[in-house]
Design a protein around this motif. Sequence first.
Motif, short mmCIF file in Angstrom:
data_model
loop_
_atom_site.label_atom_id
_atom_site.label_comp_id
_atom_site.label_asym_id
_atom_site.label_seq_id
_atom_site.Cartn_x
_atom_site.Cartn_y
_atom_site.Cartn_z
N GLY A 58 0.82 -1.20 0.00
CA GLY A 58 0.00 0.00 0.00
C GLY A 58 0.85 1.24 0.00
N LEU A 59 0.21 2.34 -0.30
CA LEU A 59 0.85 3.65 -0.26
C LEU A 59 0.93 4.07 1.21
CD1 LEU A 59 0.32 6.69 -2.43
CD2 LEU A 59 -0.20 6.92 0.00
N TYR A 66 0.51 13.51 4.60
CA TYR A 66 -0.83 13.20 4.11
C TYR A 66 -1.74 14.41 4.26
CZ TYR A 66 -5.41 11.01 3.73
OH TYR A 66 -6.70 10.70 3.36
N TRP A 91 1.23 0.18 -8.63
CA TRP A 91 0.20 0.40 -7.62
C TRP A 91 -0.91 1.28 -8.20
CZ3 TRP A 91 -1.62 4.80 -5.10
CH2 TRP A 91 -2.47 4.55 -4.01
N CYS A 92 -0.55 2.37 -8.87
CA CYS A 92 -1.56 3.26 -9.46
C CYS A 92 -2.43 2.51 -10.46
CB CYS A 92 -0.90 4.45 -10.16
SG CYS A 92 -0.26 5.69 -9.02
N MET A 95 -4.75 0.17 -8.59
CA MET A 95 -5.78 0.93 -7.86
C MET A 95 -6.67 1.74 -8.80
SD MET A 95 -5.37 0.11 -4.71
CE MET A 95 -6.40 1.33 -3.95
N LEU A 97 -5.88 4.54 -10.33
CA LEU A 97 -5.73 5.95 -9.95
C LEU A 97 -4.73 6.61 -10.87
CD1 LEU A 97 -5.45 5.53 -6.08
CD2 LEU A 97 -7.40 6.44 -7.33
N ALA A 142 -1.55 4.65 6.03
CA ALA A 142 -1.79 3.98 4.75
C ALA A 142 -3.21 4.37 4.32
CB ALA A 142 -1.65 2.48 4.88
N PRO A 143 -3.36 5.53 3.69
CA PRO A 143 -4.70 6.07 3.42
C PRO A 143 -5.58 5.20 2.51
CG PRO A 143 -3.00 7.43 2.41
CD PRO A 143 -2.30 6.42 3.24
N PHE A 144 -4.98 4.35 1.70
CA PHE A 144 -5.76 3.49 0.80
C PHE A 144 -5.76 2.04 1.27
CE2 PHE A 144 -4.28 7.06 -1.74
CZ PHE A 144 -5.44 7.45 -2.40
N GLY A 145 -5.19 1.78 2.43
CA GLY A 145 -5.10 0.41 2.94
C GLY A 145 -4.06 -0.40 2.18
N HIS A 147 -3.33 -3.93 -0.30
CA HIS A 147 -3.99 -4.77 -1.29
C HIS A 147 -3.03 -5.86 -1.77
CE1 HIS A 147 -7.23 -1.85 -1.32
NE2 HIS A 147 -6.28 -0.93 -1.28
#
Length: 182
Positions: A58-59, A66, A91-92, A95, A97, A142-145, A147
């Motif tokens: 994760g990020l 943040y 990751w992007c 996700m 994003l 870890a704002p996006f958790g 994965h």
Amino acid sequence: MPKLKDYINNNEDFKFSFTSSNSISSVYNGSIDCLISGDNISIKPGFRKITLLKCKVGLVCSCGYYKSVVEYLEPITVVNSKSKEYAWFEWCEKMNLNFENVNHIVLDTLSLALDTVKMGVGVTIAPSFIVNSSIEKNELVAPFGFHDSDCEIYLYVPDHLPLLKDRKLQNVVNHIKIPDNS
């Protein structure tokens, strides 16, 4: 791996030596008994590969960083290690994003990247098992958790190693495997 050091320290049957210079060749020639690696290596007959961990990534960033990105819409600085230089892009994509204003810094190791991120310089992509304690201490968020990823940690060991015959190796593997609960 966080649990490995504790296991070795509490079990006199094992001697633990950490080095980044060993490879599968060191297992093949008998200079080391086993190798823990994130590299998925094709092995010779007479050796086995045991999956210790399927990584979730994760990020992560410092709490202050943040807040500055969210509140002030500052450009994102991505700090990667040389070995995982494309982790951000992977990751992007995973996700779904797309970030417009992104600066990149590449450092030698993930450890350096994480230290830099803790100082509020940017974000990095990291496995949960490495950063969970920093998240618990509020050093990182870890704002996006976390994965699933393609990253796995393996134990490479020869079949003839006596530990396999008396189940000690299996005890080590069972102890240091990290549960999939992040």
